[in-house]
Design a protein around this motif. Structure first.
Motif, mmCIF file in Angstrom:
data_model
loop_
_atom_site.group_PDB
_atom_site.id
_atom_site.type_symbol
_atom_site.label_atom_id
_atom_site.label_comp_id
_atom_site.label_asym_id
_atom_site.label_seq_id
_atom_site.Cartn_x
_atom_site.Cartn_y
_atom_site.Cartn_z
ATOM 1 N N GLY A 8 0.791 -1.229 0.000
ATOM 2 C CA GLY A 8 0.000 0.000 0.000
ATOM 3 C C GLY A 8 0.817 1.269 0.000
ATOM 4 N N ILE A 9 1.989 1.245 -0.638
ATOM 5 C CA ILE A 9 2.856 2.435 -0.635
ATOM 6 C C ILE A 9 2.123 3.642 -1.219
ATOM 7 C CG2 ILE A 9 4.888 3.470 -1.733
ATOM 8 C CD1 ILE A 9 6.400 0.946 -1.179
ATOM 9 N N LYS A 10 1.449 3.469 -2.341
ATOM 10 C CA LYS A 10 0.764 4.594 -2.979
ATOM 11 C C LYS A 10 -0.316 5.161 -2.050
ATOM 12 C CE LYS A 10 -1.666 6.064 -7.092
ATOM 13 N NZ LYS A 10 -2.348 5.722 -8.305
ATOM 14 N N ARG A 11 -1.120 4.293 -1.463
ATOM 15 C CA ARG A 11 -2.188 4.736 -0.554
ATOM 16 C C ARG A 11 -1.592 5.424 0.677
ATOM 17 N NH1 ARG A 11 -3.490 2.203 3.808
ATOM 18 N NH2 ARG A 11 -2.654 0.218 3.077
ATOM 19 N N LYS A 12 -0.582 4.825 1.281
ATOM 20 C CA LYS A 12 0.038 5.407 2.476
ATOM 21 C C LYS A 12 0.669 6.762 2.161
ATOM 22 C CE LYS A 12 0.908 1.045 4.835
ATOM 23 N NZ LYS A 12 1.922 0.104 5.314
ATOM 24 N N THR A 13 1.295 6.868 0.997
ATOM 25 C CA THR A 13 1.917 8.135 0.595
ATOM 26 C C THR A 13 0.856 9.209 0.377
ATOM 27 O OG1 THR A 13 3.737 6.926 -0.439
ATOM 28 C CG2 THR A 13 3.436 9.220 -1.106
ATOM 29 N N GLU A 14 -0.212 8.871 -0.332
ATOM 30 C CA GLU A 14 -1.299 9.836 -0.566
ATOM 31 C C GLU A 14 -1.942 10.262 0.752
ATOM 32 O OE1 GLU A 14 -3.821 7.778 -3.349
ATOM 33 O OE2 GLU A 14 -2.544 8.296 -5.066
ATOM 34 N N ASN A 15 -2.134 9.323 1.672
ATOM 35 C CA ASN A 15 -2.711 9.654 2.983
ATOM 36 C C ASN A 15 -1.795 10.583 3.769
ATOM 37 O OD1 ASN A 15 -5.037 8.179 2.573
ATOM 38 N ND2 ASN A 15 -4.311 6.376 3.688
ATOM 39 N N MET A 16 -0.493 10.321 3.730
ATOM 40 C CA MET A 16 0.466 11.154 4.446
ATOM 41 C C MET A 16 0.429 12.584 3.901
ATOM 42 S SD MET A 16 4.630 10.859 4.536
ATOM 43 C CE MET A 16 4.687 10.969 2.749
ATOM 44 N N VAL A 17 0.509 12.735 2.582
ATOM 45 C CA VAL A 17 0.494 14.068 1.963
ATOM 46 C C VAL A 17 -0.833 14.768 2.293
ATOM 47 C CG1 VAL A 17 0.446 15.305 -0.250
ATOM 48 C CG2 VAL A 17 2.150 13.515 0.148
#
Length: 163
Positions: A8-17
């Protein structure tokens, strides 16, 4: 033993931003001990992992710089002096944060890190983080780097602090 892949790197990155942006929509009005700060809103296991791609870490850092610049533009124009800073900790990044200082005294006191157990030693190559991480940093923001040395009952630890 093989390390697990980070899912879930993409999801985690989008959530962080998204959380960084959400937490910096308005200039803060509540200060504790002369400052307001927002720690990186992401799990330590994600942002500090060697499996997290460098481009994700770079995006995290650039987002903090961009949001600090955004907050700088929102600061009230009153008799108080505010300083907006981004603090990066390397190599882990997890303790990185945006800090807003209310008043010069609190800003200056923040840099008083010199005791038998805890020191910040100025680094001479202040352009290092900008070039190493290919960050776009506005010309009106200064860059300062420190070697952080902690030597206490929990052990000896060194890292880099960049503001």
């Amino acid at each position: 033993m093989r390390e697990k892949k980070i899912r879930g790197i993409k999801r985690k990155t989008e959530n962080m931003v998204g959380r960084i942006e959400e937490n910096t929509l308005a200039f803060p009005t509540e200060y504790y001990n002369g400052n307001w700060h927002m720690h990186l809103p992401v799990g330590q296991g994600f942002i500090s992992s060697g499996k997290t791609p460098r481009k994700v870490k770079r995006l995290c850092m650039q987002t903090l710089v961009d949001r600090a610049e955004y907050l700088k533009g929102l600061q009230p124009h009153n008799e108080e002096r505010y300083r907006v800073a981004v603090l990066f900790t390397l190599p882990s990044l997890w303790n990185s944060q945006i800090i807003i200082f209310k008043g010069e005294d609190d800003f200056k006191d923040f840099f008083n890190r010199d005791s038998d157990y805890y020191k910040w030693i100025p680094l001479t190559d202040n352009g290092n983080i900008q070039t190493d991480w290919k960050l776009t940093i506005p010309d009106d923001l200064d860059i300062s780097g420190f070697k952080e040395v902690i030597d206490d009952e929990d052990g000896y630890y060194e890292s880099e602090i960049w503001l």
